[in-house]
Design a protein around this motif. Structure first.
Motif, PDB file in Angstrom:
ATOM      1  N   SER A  84      16.136  14.557  -0.420  1.00 30.08           N
ATOM      2  CA  SER A  84      15.290  13.574   0.254  1.00 30.08           C
ATOM      3  C   SER A  84      16.137  12.453   0.810  1.00 30.08           C
ATOM      4  CB  SER A  84      14.241  13.006  -0.714  1.00 30.08           C
ATOM      5  OG  SER A  84      14.854  12.249  -1.731  1.00 30.08           O
ATOM      6  N   ILE A  85      15.540  11.726   1.753  1.00 34.41           N
ATOM      7  CA  ILE A  85      16.136  10.505   2.288  1.00 34.41           C
ATOM      8  C   ILE A  85      15.073   9.413   2.213  1.00 34.41           C
ATOM      9  CG2 ILE A  85      17.724  11.737   3.810  1.00 34.41           C
ATOM     10  CD1 ILE A  85      14.928   9.809   5.400  1.00 34.41           C
ATOM     11  N   LEU A 115      17.096  16.141  12.107  1.00 32.38           N
ATOM     12  CA  LEU A 115      17.339  15.385  10.875  1.00 32.38           C
ATOM     13  C   LEU A 115      16.066  14.745  10.335  1.00 32.38           C
ATOM     14  CD1 LEU A 115      20.565  13.474  11.984  1.00 32.38           C
ATOM     15  CD2 LEU A 115      20.423  15.626  10.694  1.00 32.38           C
ATOM     16  N   ILE A 116      15.897  14.807   9.008  1.00 32.93           N
ATOM     17  CA  ILE A 116      14.751  14.114   8.409  1.00 32.93           C
ATOM     18  C   ILE A 116      14.941  12.599   8.494  1.00 32.93           C
ATOM     19  CG2 ILE A 116      13.890  16.009   7.008  1.00 32.93           C
ATOM     20  CD1 ILE A 116      15.346  14.888   4.594  1.00 32.93           C
ATOM     21  N   THR A 144      10.077   7.806   2.518  1.00 30.74           N
ATOM     22  CA  THR A 144      10.875   8.853   1.893  1.00 30.74           C
ATOM     23  C   THR A 144      10.360  10.195   2.378  1.00 30.74           C
ATOM     24  OG1 THR A 144      11.262   7.521  -0.084  1.00 30.74           O
ATOM     25  CG2 THR A 144      11.609   9.902  -0.295  1.00 30.74           C
ATOM     26  N   ILE A 145      11.266  11.025   2.875  1.00 31.43           N
ATOM     27  CA  ILE A 145      10.913  12.388   3.255  1.00 31.43           C
ATOM     28  C   ILE A 145      11.740  13.323   2.393  1.00 31.43           C
ATOM     29  CG2 ILE A 145      10.863  14.133   5.078  1.00 31.43           C
ATOM     30  CD1 ILE A 145      10.300  11.939   7.075  1.00 31.43           C
ATOM     31  N   THR A 146      11.024  14.247   1.763  1.00 30.93           N
ATOM     32  CA  THR A 146      11.637  15.202   0.844  1.00 30.93           C
ATOM     33  C   THR A 146      11.475  16.611   1.385  1.00 30.93           C
ATOM     34  OG1 THR A 146      11.089  13.787  -1.038  1.00 30.93           O
ATOM     35  CG2 THR A 146      11.583  16.089  -1.528  1.00 30.93           C
ATOM     36  N   LYS A 147      12.564  17.372   1.304  1.00 30.30           N
ATOM     37  CA  LYS A 147      12.520  18.808   1.572  1.00 30.30           C
ATOM     38  C   LYS A 147      12.572  19.496   0.211  1.00 30.30           C
ATOM     39  CE  LYS A 147      14.888  19.513   5.998  1.00 30.30           C
ATOM     40  NZ  LYS A 147      16.060  20.189   6.603  1.00 30.30           N
ATOM     41  N   PRO A 148      11.468  20.082  -0.243  1.00 27.49           N
ATOM     42  CA  PRO A 148      11.479  20.741  -1.551  1.00 27.49           C
ATOM     43  C   PRO A 148      12.355  21.993  -1.583  1.00 27.49           C
ATOM     44  CG  PRO A 148       9.226  20.297  -0.853  1.00 27.49           C
ATOM     45  CD  PRO A 148      10.117  20.010   0.319  1.00 27.49           C
ATOM     46  N   SER A 149      12.492  22.669  -0.447  1.00 29.71           N
ATOM     47  CA  SER A 149      13.218  23.948  -0.424  1.00 29.71           C
ATOM     48  C   SER A 149      14.147  24.061   0.773  1.00 29.71           C
ATOM     49  CB  SER A 149      12.210  25.105  -0.389  1.00 29.71           C
ATOM     50  OG  SER A 149      11.337  25.045  -1.476  1.00 29.71           O
ATOM     51  N   PRO A 150      15.118  23.161   0.905  1.00 28.60           N
ATOM     52  CA  PRO A 150      16.034  23.295   2.038  1.00 28.60           C
ATOM     53  C   PRO A 150      16.947  24.508   1.850  1.00 28.60           C
ATOM     54  CG  PRO A 150      16.818  21.601   0.561  1.00 28.60           C
ATOM     55  CD  PRO A 150      15.483  22.046   0.039  1.00 28.60           C
ATOM     56  N   PRO A 151      17.517  25.003   2.928  1.00 24.81           N
ATOM     57  CA  PRO A 151      18.358  26.198   2.823  1.00 24.81           C
ATOM     58  C   PRO A 151      19.758  25.879   2.287  1.00 24.81           C
ATOM     59  CG  PRO A 151      18.259  25.465   5.089  1.00 24.81           C
ATOM     60  CD  PRO A 151      17.342  24.569   4.304  1.00 24.81           C
ATOM     61  N   ILE A 152      19.796  25.444   1.045  1.00 25.90           N
ATOM     62  CA  ILE A 152      21.069  25.146   0.369  1.00 25.90           C
ATOM     63  C   ILE A 152      21.149  26.058  -0.844  1.00 25.90           C
ATOM     64  CG2 ILE A 152      22.427  23.413  -0.860  1.00 25.90           C
ATOM     65  CD1 ILE A 152      20.818  21.265   0.631  1.00 25.90           C
ATOM     66  N   ASP A 153      22.235  26.791  -0.944  1.00 22.65           N
ATOM     67  CA  ASP A 153      22.419  27.666  -2.086  1.00 22.65           C
ATOM     68  C   ASP A 153      22.829  26.822  -3.288  1.00 22.65           C
ATOM     69  OD1 ASP A 153      22.464  30.070  -3.411  1.00 22.65           O
ATOM     70  OD2 ASP A 153      24.549  30.520  -2.872  1.00 22.65           O
ATOM     71  N   ILE A 206       0.885  -1.164   0.000  1.00 23.12           N
ATOM     72  CA  ILE A 206       0.000   0.000   0.000  1.00 23.12           C
ATOM     73  C   ILE A 206       0.922   1.213   0.000  1.00 23.12           C
ATOM     74  CG2 ILE A 206      -1.692   1.339   1.305  1.00 23.12           C
ATOM     75  CD1 ILE A 206      -2.643  -1.338   2.527  1.00 23.12           C
ATOM     76  N   LYS A 207       0.634   2.152  -0.905  1.00 25.99           N
ATOM     77  CA  LYS A 207       1.439   3.372  -0.998  1.00 25.99           C
ATOM     78  C   LYS A 207       0.587   4.584  -0.650  1.00 25.99           C
ATOM     79  CE  LYS A 207       4.141   1.488  -4.775  1.00 25.99           C
ATOM     80  NZ  LYS A 207       4.494   1.587  -6.187  1.00 25.99           N
ATOM     81  N   ILE A 208       1.175   5.473   0.084  1.00 31.12           N
ATOM     82  CA  ILE A 208       0.593   6.798   0.307  1.00 31.12           C
ATOM     83  C   ILE A 208       1.650   7.780  -0.180  1.00 31.12           C
ATOM     84  CG2 ILE A 208      -0.435   8.415   1.930  1.00 31.12           C
ATOM     85  CD1 ILE A 208      -0.900   6.064   3.841  1.00 31.12           C
ATOM     86  N   ASN A 209       1.336   8.492  -1.230  1.00 28.03           N
ATOM     87  CA  ASN A 209       2.319   9.349  -1.891  1.00 28.03           C
ATOM     88  C   ASN A 209       2.015  10.834  -1.718  1.00 28.03           C
ATOM     89  OD1 ASN A 209       3.730   7.123  -3.099  1.00 28.03           O
ATOM     90  ND2 ASN A 209       2.013   6.939  -4.507  1.00 28.03           N
ATOM     91  N   GLY A 210       3.063  11.597  -1.494  1.00 25.22           N
ATOM     92  CA  GLY A 210       2.957  13.051  -1.527  1.00 25.22           C
ATOM     93  C   GLY A 210       2.222  13.683  -0.361  1.00 25.22           C
TER      94      GLY A 210
END
Length: 121
Positions: free
Chosen positions: A112-113, A71-72, A96-105, A4-8
């Motif tokens: 994501s991890i 930490l994610i 899977t946890i994704t950061k769409p806008s992490p503070p990385i230049d 079973i998948k739960i996405n997004g």
């Protein structure tokens, strides 16, 4: 194995190692794959023979909105423990946890991890 998948699952929260992340917050996108045997549920049409994905969604969202962590990776571990504790039927899962806008230049889509966890016997 069946799954079973739960996405997004998009949740605003305040996790991160940097002070700004904990003050301003950001969106986290969570994807879950729960591996289990769905033979009984597919044959009987019985909700008790599966994982109620609406309820699982609410549990995941509650964990993501809970007390901030650095930490994610740790956040994903908390999600896996919560789902394993609630559902005996889950044998394994990918979180899977994704950061769409992490503070990385720089120029990138996201970071994501993914954790793969199996139920301890």
């Amino acid at each position: 194995m069946d799954n079973i998948k739960i996405n997004g699952i998009k949740t605003y929260a305040y996790h991160g190692a940097l002070e700004a992340e904990r003050v301003l917050g950001q969106y986290f996108i969570t994807d879950i794959v729960m591996y289990l045997d769905l033979t009984e549920a597919s044959g009987t049409d019985d909700l008790n023979a599966t994982v109620h994905y609406g309820e699982a969604y609410q549990l995941v969202e509650a964990v993501i909105r809970s007390e901030p962590v650095n930490l994610i990776e740790h956040l994903a571990e908390k999600v896996s423990r919560t789902l394993f504790d609630r559902y005996d039927r889950i044998l394994e899962m990918d979180i899977t946890i994704t950061k769409p806008s992490p503070p990385i230049d720089g120029s990138y889509e996201n970071v994501s991890i993914t954790l793969n966890r199996k139920r301890d016997n």
